[in-house]
Structures are given as structure tokens and as C-alpha cells.
Write a protein that holds these residues in place. Structure first.
Motif, PDB file in Angstrom:
ATOM      1  N   ARG A 113     -47.258  46.266  22.773  1.00  0.00           N
ATOM      2  CA  ARG A 113     -48.330  46.809  23.518  1.00  0.00           C
ATOM      3  C   ARG A 113     -47.399  47.760  24.023  1.00  0.00           C
ATOM      4  O   ARG A 113     -47.686  49.109  24.322  1.00  0.00           O
ATOM      5  N   ALA A 164     -45.082  31.765  25.853  1.00  0.00           N
ATOM      6  CA  ALA A 164     -45.358  32.910  24.705  1.00  0.00           C
ATOM      7  C   ALA A 164     -44.955  32.904  23.330  1.00  0.00           C
ATOM      8  O   ALA A 164     -45.018  33.251  22.425  1.00  0.00           O
ATOM      9  N   ARG A 165     -43.711  32.034  23.237  1.00  0.00           N
ATOM     10  CA  ARG A 165     -43.219  31.620  21.865  1.00  0.00           C
ATOM     11  C   ARG A 165     -44.400  30.214  20.896  1.00  0.00           C
ATOM     12  O   ARG A 165     -43.980  29.962  20.299  1.00  0.00           O
ATOM     13  N   THR A 216     -46.393  35.760  17.665  1.00  0.00           N
ATOM     14  CA  THR A 216     -46.848  34.978  19.458  1.00  0.00           C
ATOM     15  C   THR A 216     -47.377  36.068  20.225  1.00  0.00           C
ATOM     16  O   THR A 216     -47.378  37.432  20.083  1.00  0.00           O
ATOM     17  N   GLU A 217     -47.468  36.127  21.247  1.00  0.00           N
ATOM     18  CA  GLU A 217     -47.471  36.916  22.404  1.00  0.00           C
ATOM     19  C   GLU A 217     -46.796  38.222  22.775  1.00  0.00           C
ATOM     20  O   GLU A 217     -46.946  38.755  23.418  1.00  0.00           O
ATOM     21  N   ASP A 249     -44.311  39.804  20.450  1.00  0.00           N
ATOM     22  CA  ASP A 249     -44.572  40.750  19.403  1.00  0.00           C
ATOM     23  C   ASP A 249     -45.776  41.276  19.894  1.00  0.00           C
ATOM     24  O   ASP A 249     -45.699  42.625  20.272  1.00  0.00           O
ATOM     25  N   VAL A 250     -46.959  40.597  20.452  1.00  0.00           N
ATOM     26  CA  VAL A 250     -48.103  41.291  21.097  1.00  0.00           C
ATOM     27  C   VAL A 250     -48.163  42.393  22.817  1.00  0.00           C
ATOM     28  O   VAL A 250     -47.638  43.732  22.225  1.00  0.00           O
ATOM     29  N   ASN A 251     -47.674  41.666  23.447  1.00  0.00           N
ATOM     30  CA  ASN A 251     -46.926  42.166  24.337  1.00  0.00           C
ATOM     31  C   ASN A 251     -45.984  43.403  24.453  1.00  0.00           C
ATOM     32  O   ASN A 251     -46.038  44.806  24.994  1.00  0.00           O
ATOM     33  N   LEU A 264     -49.423  32.132  17.318  1.00  0.00           N
ATOM     34  CA  LEU A 264     -50.872  32.795  17.181  1.00  0.00           C
ATOM     35  C   LEU A 264     -51.327  32.441  16.335  1.00  0.00           C
ATOM     36  O   LEU A 264     -51.536  32.108  14.929  1.00  0.00           O
ATOM     37  N   GLU A 268     -56.803  35.087  16.882  1.00  0.00           N
ATOM     38  CA  GLU A 268     -56.262  35.411  17.477  1.00  0.00           C
ATOM     39  C   GLU A 268     -55.324  36.547  16.900  1.00  0.00           C
ATOM     40  O   GLU A 268     -55.217  38.380  18.035  1.00  0.00           O
ATOM     41  N   ALA A 319     -56.236  40.566  18.871  1.00  0.00           N
ATOM     42  CA  ALA A 319     -54.588  41.432  19.114  1.00  0.00           C
ATOM     43  C   ALA A 319     -54.751  42.650  18.147  1.00  0.00           C
ATOM     44  O   ALA A 319     -54.876  43.855  18.997  1.00  0.00           O
TER      45      ALA A 319
END
Length: 99
Positions: free
Chosen positions: A90, A2-3, A82-83, A85-87, A6, A10, A14
Motif C-alpha cells: 500500500r 503483523a507477522r 502477512t499484514e 507485506d500488505v502495508n 494471512l 484475507e 487484500a
């Protein structure tokens, strides 16, 4: 992991699913302004998001003035998005509808 930072493609993908979020000029952060009916609603949003951020150990850079909450997300250890941030973005979009 997760870290992991991206890639530009990607990030572009996102952002297509993140209503209201924009990429910084430097490409290493996303940001959004959330608007609420009043201060209590804005603060409730922040409180709910803070609990989630603590749970995932990923904390936003944000500020609150009356009914506005300005948020910037980046992963400092990865020097970019990174993921995580996206999570979190959301989750914040989902929570907004409850306040």
C-alpha cells in the motif's frame, strides 16, 4: 500480530485493494512492476520506500533496471504473506504517485 500469515481469504481481500499487485503461483508472495519516467524517478521511489521499510523492519526483494522497479513481498519468518507485506505494498502504491 503483523507477522502472522494471512489466510487465503484475507489475501484475496487484500489484493482487491492493491492495484497492480499479483499473487505468486505458490501463493506466498505478491509482486508488482513499477514504471517511472526515468532512472532518477525510479531511484527516488526506491529511496523513499527503503526508509519506510527500515522503519517498519520489513524489507522488499526488489531490483531496478533503468526506469523499472520490480518488487516481490513476502515474510520469510511466516513462510508467506502477512499484514507487513500488505502495508508495504500500500505504501509503495502511494509513493509511486510522487515520483
Amino acid at each position: 500480530m503483523a507477522r502472522d500469515r494471512l489466510t487465503p481469504s484475507e489475501i484475496e481481500q487484500a489484493l482487491q485493494g492493491l492495484d497492480g499487485w499479483t499473487l505468486s503461483e505458490s501463493g506466498d508472495a505478491i509482486s508488482r512492476r513499477f514504471r517511472f519516467a526515468d532512472f532518477a524517478s525510479a531511484f527516488g521511489f526506491m529511496a523513499e520506500c527503503a526508509i519506510y521499510a527500515e522503519k517498519i523492519d520489513h524489507h522488499p526483494e526488489w531490483s531496478n533496471v533503468y526506469r523499472n522497479v520490480d518488487v516481490s513481498l513476502t515474510t520469510h519468518s511466516a513462510k508467506g504473506l502477512t499484514e507487513l507485506d500488505v502495508n508495504l505494498a500500500r505504501y509503495m502504491n502511494k509513493v509511486q504517485g510522487r515520483h
